[in-house]
Design an enzyme around this catalytic site. Structure first.
Site, PDB file in Angstrom:
ATOM      1  N   LYS A 121       0.831  -1.207   0.000  1.00 19.62           N
ATOM      2  CA  LYS A 121       0.000   0.000   0.000  1.00 19.62           C
ATOM      3  C   LYS A 121       0.869   1.262   0.000  1.00 19.62           C
ATOM      4  O   LYS A 121       0.670   2.161  -0.815  1.00 19.62           O
ATOM      5  CB  LYS A 121      -0.923   0.005   1.236  1.00 19.62           C
ATOM      6  CG  LYS A 121      -1.953   1.101   1.202  1.00 19.62           C
ATOM      7  CD  LYS A 121      -2.523   1.414   2.556  1.00 19.62           C
ATOM      8  CE  LYS A 121      -1.589   2.327   3.298  1.00 19.62           C
ATOM      9  NZ  LYS A 121      -2.047   2.735   4.619  1.00 19.62           N
ATOM     10  N   ASP A 139      -6.282   0.978   0.879  1.00 20.43           N
ATOM     11  CA  ASP A 139      -6.322   0.995   2.343  1.00 20.43           C
ATOM     12  C   ASP A 139      -7.729   0.576   2.777  1.00 20.43           C
ATOM     13  O   ASP A 139      -8.545   0.158   1.952  1.00 20.43           O
ATOM     14  CB  ASP A 139      -5.948   2.393   2.884  1.00 20.43           C
ATOM     15  CG  ASP A 139      -7.058   3.413   2.637  1.00 20.43           C
ATOM     16  OD1 ASP A 139      -8.004   3.109   1.879  1.00 20.43           O
ATOM     17  OD2 ASP A 139      -6.983   4.508   3.208  1.00 20.43           O
TER      18      ASP A 139
END
Ligand code: SF4
Length: 212
Positions: A121, A139
């Site tokens: 991420k 996320d």
């Protein structure tokens, strides 16, 4: 509604209503953003923005942070979540940047992921925000909002969500779409109680259609 059609409507809506969508983390350099994104794991951007000015004033470059120690960095970041681990990762990340990357934050996701404390991420955020690459960072907000809207189906992991989203979102819009979904999840499509009554996406939302 066919999935392609749903993507079209939702992308049009965001393009019209949220033409500017950017990270809420404050930063001035690629290194500064990398530090901020690493600190933001399981912590609010607001809190991160409170600690980064002093931290990056005293340690503005990979060299200066690499020459520090986790104990020293800890004192600057102790109000964010998991400060011990994050202090260790920040110093390790800075040391590897100096040693293996000529002190330059890399632009490739696989290289970014080699840095201590940098997961997929974070790597995707840096690649898309700093280098404008078509990397979709997933996320908790992106994961939840994509599934509710019906942009993804039965996704079981951030990686599955990422793969489904990049299949349908035009490459040039991927960096912006990441922020669209985050901001929508942060302010409207809240985890516990989505504010459907003020949401402009009800006509295209799978979750909303099911509620009717
Ligand atoms: S209609 Fe409700 S569930 Fe759907 S995106 Fe909007 S806030 Fe979220």
């Amino acid at each position: 509604m066919r999935v392609k059609e749903r993507y079209g409507h939702i992308i049009n809506w965001f393009s019209e209503h949220m033409p500017v969508a950017e990270t809420e983390l404050h930063y001035e350099t690629p290194f500064g953003l990398l530090v901020a994104v690493m600190l933001s794991a399981q912590c609010t951007d607001k809190r991160v923005n409170m600690v980064t000015p002093q931290l990056l004033q005293d340690f503005p470059t990979p060299e200066s942070m690499a020459a520090s120690s986790p104990e020293v960095i800890f004192e600057y970041i102790k109000t964010v979540s998991y400060p011990n681990n994050k202090a260790r990762h920040l110093v390790g990340m800075a040391q590897m940047l100096v040693k293996d990357f000529d002190s330059i934050v890399p632009d490739k996701v696989d290289e970014l992921q080699k840095l201590p404390g940098v997961g997929r991420k974070t790597a995707n955020v840096i690649a898309s925000v700093v280098y404008d690459k078509p990397a979709m960072a997933v996320d908790t907000h992106v994961f939840r909002v994509s599934e509710r809207l019906g942009l993804t189906t039965a996704s079981k992991s951030p990686l599955q969500t990422e793969r489904q989203l990049v299949k349908y979102i035009p490459e040039e819009l991927i960096p912006k779409a990441h922020h669209w979904l985050i901001l929508h999840g942060r302010y409207v499509c809240l985890a516990r109680k989505p504010k459907c009554e003020i949401c402009g996406l009800t006509a295209f939302c799978r979750y909303f259609a099911k509620k009717l």
